[in-house]
Design an enzyme around this catalytic site. Structure first.
Site, short mmCIF file in Angstrom:
data_model
loop_
_atom_site.label_atom_id
_atom_site.label_comp_id
_atom_site.label_asym_id
_atom_site.label_seq_id
_atom_site.Cartn_x
_atom_site.Cartn_y
_atom_site.Cartn_z
N GLU A 1 0.82 -1.22 0.00
CA GLU A 1 0.00 0.00 0.00
C GLU A 1 0.85 1.27 0.00
OE1 GLU A 1 -3.32 0.28 2.64
OE2 GLU A 1 -4.00 -1.74 2.23
N GLY A 2 1.94 1.25 -0.74
CA GLY A 2 2.86 2.38 -0.80
C GLY A 2 4.02 2.12 0.13
#
Length: 781
Positions: free
Chosen positions: A489-490
């Site tokens: 997620e990043g």
């Protein structure tokens, strides 16, 4: 000298209270009158007043020339279309106040603090406990999958449809309810938590709810809610990781033999959770129309569609092995896969709008999933460390009594207290319908980093028992999963150096983004208004930073009471200094600021710590300013201020180094001269350790909502037993004779103690086995 001092004080007061520009010229007139200034000074002042106070004159003589200079030399960051979409995704929430330099704490602390509904609490107390009891995390790792009966139960009880409204067959839980379910599952089994988390995070359900056609919602949402369909979302590729905008997967529009417009997909995805078992695939790809079939150009951009996993050309045959954590994660390939336009999320209106969909969904998802698993894991780590340290004895003493252990346990407790506060505070905003993009990025980064440190601290306290795998070990598998959370997620490095401050500065700053838009649109008059308001903002924040620095924050009028009052004052000081230096960095570095990732990362560190301090103060107030929690608050907040000091020091060293930087650092009240944090008191860390070790009520509050299965329950029972025989142990050590009852109590307590300190070992025949064979513990130390 007196006159000079008076002038400085008046200027400081005008700036501190954000006086309008005309007030400065009034003050200048009073000064000239009081000092009997010559006509020349009056003429100069009058000319300046006309130039700066008459907007048309100011725009023509100053702003237009500055406008042209900035555009010609690229002194403000250039923002691509994809960056603009990312910046516009989500809302500006508390982050905007912290960026302003003058946070309105009355407004901030009025934000809702969520609680569970009766239905959500009942689900956690019943269904969540049941599925945890059905799941042996050890066997999940050994068999490389959840048991079939667990999969069946998850589907039947709609764990995979928590975010889907009831009218579509889901549970319709709030963001907070959803989070608490994930948190408790994570305290027992990360594989179980991830399996439930992913369908309720970024994916088909989330995108359909916001962008899907009614026909798509009616078909898919009930099937996703009850598990008839298992979803995945395929975004990441070999060439598109953190830079999701560089997606290579392609969809090409064409006419089939019957004259219908179709899309031919070719894609190569990786790291896709649930992809090898998914029945419906959410897919992000670049849509092209080389024959201009739709008559709107050849390049459409990123698009999101739903692909039936049974479609010809879809390859789900492989699996990844992420650090031996056996949640379903796999590459996903597609060759000449054919879908219709109706398979695009939103139908024809969704063509080319995938990037906006992804950015808006990620703006929420980062604040729920990984903060929930990280908080659940941290609570488990704190619980295990605090109870084990009571039961484990060395040199005739419980190791909880050793200062080295108490120091680690103290920071572990404070960290978990603050993490839980930040998670809950953020979910209050999401529950309220907000999409705080920067706050969610902060939560993703900080929660996963804190969990990584917390689980390592807990393992250090357990020593060899923590590194020996087996059914008794509650921490090893959580430790294996920590780097996974850091990556997804990043990735955290990118989140810290590009998103938290890099995007946050443009998105949350009161004027920066509007100025950039005015420059791009050639709107000189608007730019003039923004520019001079911005200059006043900088001057005001500089004055606030000076006054609050000189007074160490005491000049700030607080809304907080008691212990929290002092921390609010220092937080106001940090915000003013942060806001001023942000503008300094923007002014000095201009368009190159986004490439100065080390500087940007330090600003991100400050923003994150200010956000977490804010959340901790909110929790302390909501919980009723409990005396027992004061030491948790103090240790957590003072540690955060120390991190802020370190980041400010790094910024000042790198923005203004050498001899020329000395005056600048003094004006900015360098942390070396005027630190915000203070040296941590050993007695405070020891007090937290003692409380967590001996007070069940406080431990339950700090470590609440974890699954109390067999092993955690044994830890608690052994803790109580060892605490109950303190006097008996003292008599035994002195050589005094014990009564029959005391001997019985001592024997019973030591039996529980032995069970807790026992470490799993295995027969050679079980150890050297095929990976799918379950190891049988010999239950020997």
């Amino acid at each position: 000298m007196v006159l000079l001092l008076s002038v400085l004080l008046v200027a400081l007061a005008l700036a501190f209270f954000s006086a309008p520009l005309w007030a400065w010229f009034v003050a200048l007139g009073v000064l000239l009158l009081g000092t009997g200034a010559s006509l020349v000074w009056w003429i100069i002042s009058a000319v300046l007043a006309v130039v700066f106070l008459h907007k048309e004159t100011r725009t023509k003589l100053i702003t237009q020339n500055l406008f042209n200079f900035i555009k010609k030399n690229g002194l403000l960051p250039k923002i691509s279309d994809t960056e603009k979409t990312a910046l516009r995704a989500g809302d500006v929430w508390v982050e905007g106040d912290l960026f302003s330099g003058k946070p309105d704490f009355k407004k901030i602390f009025a934000n809702p603090y969520p609680t569970l509904s009766d239905e959500e609490q009942a689900f956690i107390d019943n269904e969540v406990n049941v599925v945890c009891a059905m799941t042996s995390d050890w066997e999940v790792f050994e068999k490389r999958d959840l048991p079939k009966e667990v999969w069946k139960y998850l589907k039947e009880k709609k764990f995979l449809g928590m975010i889907i409204p009831k009218e579509h067959g889901g549970l319709g839980f709030s963001a907070y309810g959803h989070s608490c379910v994930i948190e408790k599952l994570a305290s027992h089994s990360q594989v179980l938590a991830i399996t439930v988390m992913v369908p309720n995070s970024l994916g088909p359900a989330e995108l359909l709810l916001h962008y899907g056609l009614d026909t798509q919602k009616k078909h898919y949402l009930p099937r996703l809610a009850d598990g008839r369909d298992i979803p995945c979302f395929a975004l990441t590729e070999p060439e598109a990781g953190s830079d999701a905008g560089s997606i290579q997967s392609e969809g090409v529009l064409f006419k089939d033999e019957e004259g219908e417009t179709k899309i031919r997909l070719n894609f190569e995805k990786r790291y896709i959770t649930l992809s090898s078992i998914a029945t419906v695939i959410g897919l992000a790809f670049v849509l092209k129309d080389p024959e201009n079939i739709l008559g709107k150009g050849k390049e459409w951009g990123i698009t999101c569609a739903l692909v039936d996993a049974k479609s010809k050309g879809v390859d789900q045959s492989k699996r990844h092995d992420p650090l031996n954590v056996p949640f379903v994660n796999a590459p996903l390939l597609g060759k000449n896969v054919i879908i219709g336009i109706d398979d695009v999320i939103g139908g024809e209106s969704g063509l080319g709008n995938g990037w906006q969909m992804l950015m808006e969904s990620l703006a929420v998802g980062r604040g729920i999933s990984l903060p929930s698993t990280s908080t659940g894991g941290s609570k488990l780590a704190t619980y295990v460390a605090s109870t084990y340290s009571v039961v484990r004895y060395q040199f005739g003493l419980s190791i909880a009594k050793f200062e080295g252990i108490a120091e680690v346990l103290g920071r572990l407790g404070a960290s978990t207290y603050m993490l839980d506060a930040a998670k809950t505070f953020t979910l209050g905003a999401i529950n309220d319908g907000k999409k705080p993009a920067v706050a969610n990025a902060i939560m993703k980064y900080e929660s996963t980093e804190m969990f990584r440190k917390n689980v390592m601290d807990a393992m250090d306290i357990q020593g060899g028992a923590a590194i020996s795998r087996g059914p008794r070990n509650l921490l090893a598998h959580a430790y294996f999963g920590a780097p996974v959370a850091i990556t997804v997620e990043g990735a955290n490095i990118m989140t810290r150096t590009l998103i938290m401050f890099g995007q946050g500065l443009i998105r949350c700053h009161p004027y920066a983004y509007a100025e950039i838009e005015a420059l791009e649109e050639g709107h000189v008059q608007l730019f003039d208004d923004l520019l001079f308001t911005h200059i006043g903002h900088i001057i005001s924040n500089k004055a606030r930073a000076c006054v609050l620095g000189i007074t160490r924050g005491y000049a700030h009028t607080t809304v907080s009471q008691g212990k929290a009052r002092r921390y609010e004052q220092k937080l106001a000081w940090a915000s003013a200094k942060f806001a001023f230096l942000s503008d300094v960095a923007l002014g000095l570095l201009g368009g190159t600021l986004k490439r100065r990732e080390s500087v940007s990362g330090r600003f991100g560190d400050i923003l994150a710590q200010m956000y977490f301090i804010t959340a901790a103060l909110k929790r302390f107030e909501v919980d009723g300013r409990l005396k027992s929690d004061e030491v948790f608050l103090e240790v957590a907040v003072e540690d955060a201020f120390s991190k802020i000091d370190t980041a400010f020091k790094g910024i000042l060293e790198n923005l203004a180094g050498g001899v020329l930087g000395v005056p600048f650092k003094i004006l900015c009240f360098c942390t070396r001269l005027n630190p915000m944090g203070k040296t941590m008191k050993d007695k405070n860390l020891h007090a937290i350790a003692k409380t967590l070790s001996e007070d069940d009520v406080v431990r339950e509050r700090v470590c609440g909502n974890i699954y109390m299965g067999e092993r955690p329950t044994q830890l608690l029972e052994a803790t109580h037993a060892m605490q109950s025989i303190k006097e008996i142990l003292s008599k035994e050590k002195k050589g005094e004779k014990l009564t029959t009852k005391e001997v019985r109590e001592l024997k019973s307590a030591r039996a529980l103690q032995k069970e807790i300190i026992t470490v799993d070992s295995f027969k050679h025949s079980d150890y050297f086995r095929k990976p799918t064979t379950v190891r049988k513990s010999t239950k020997k130390a």
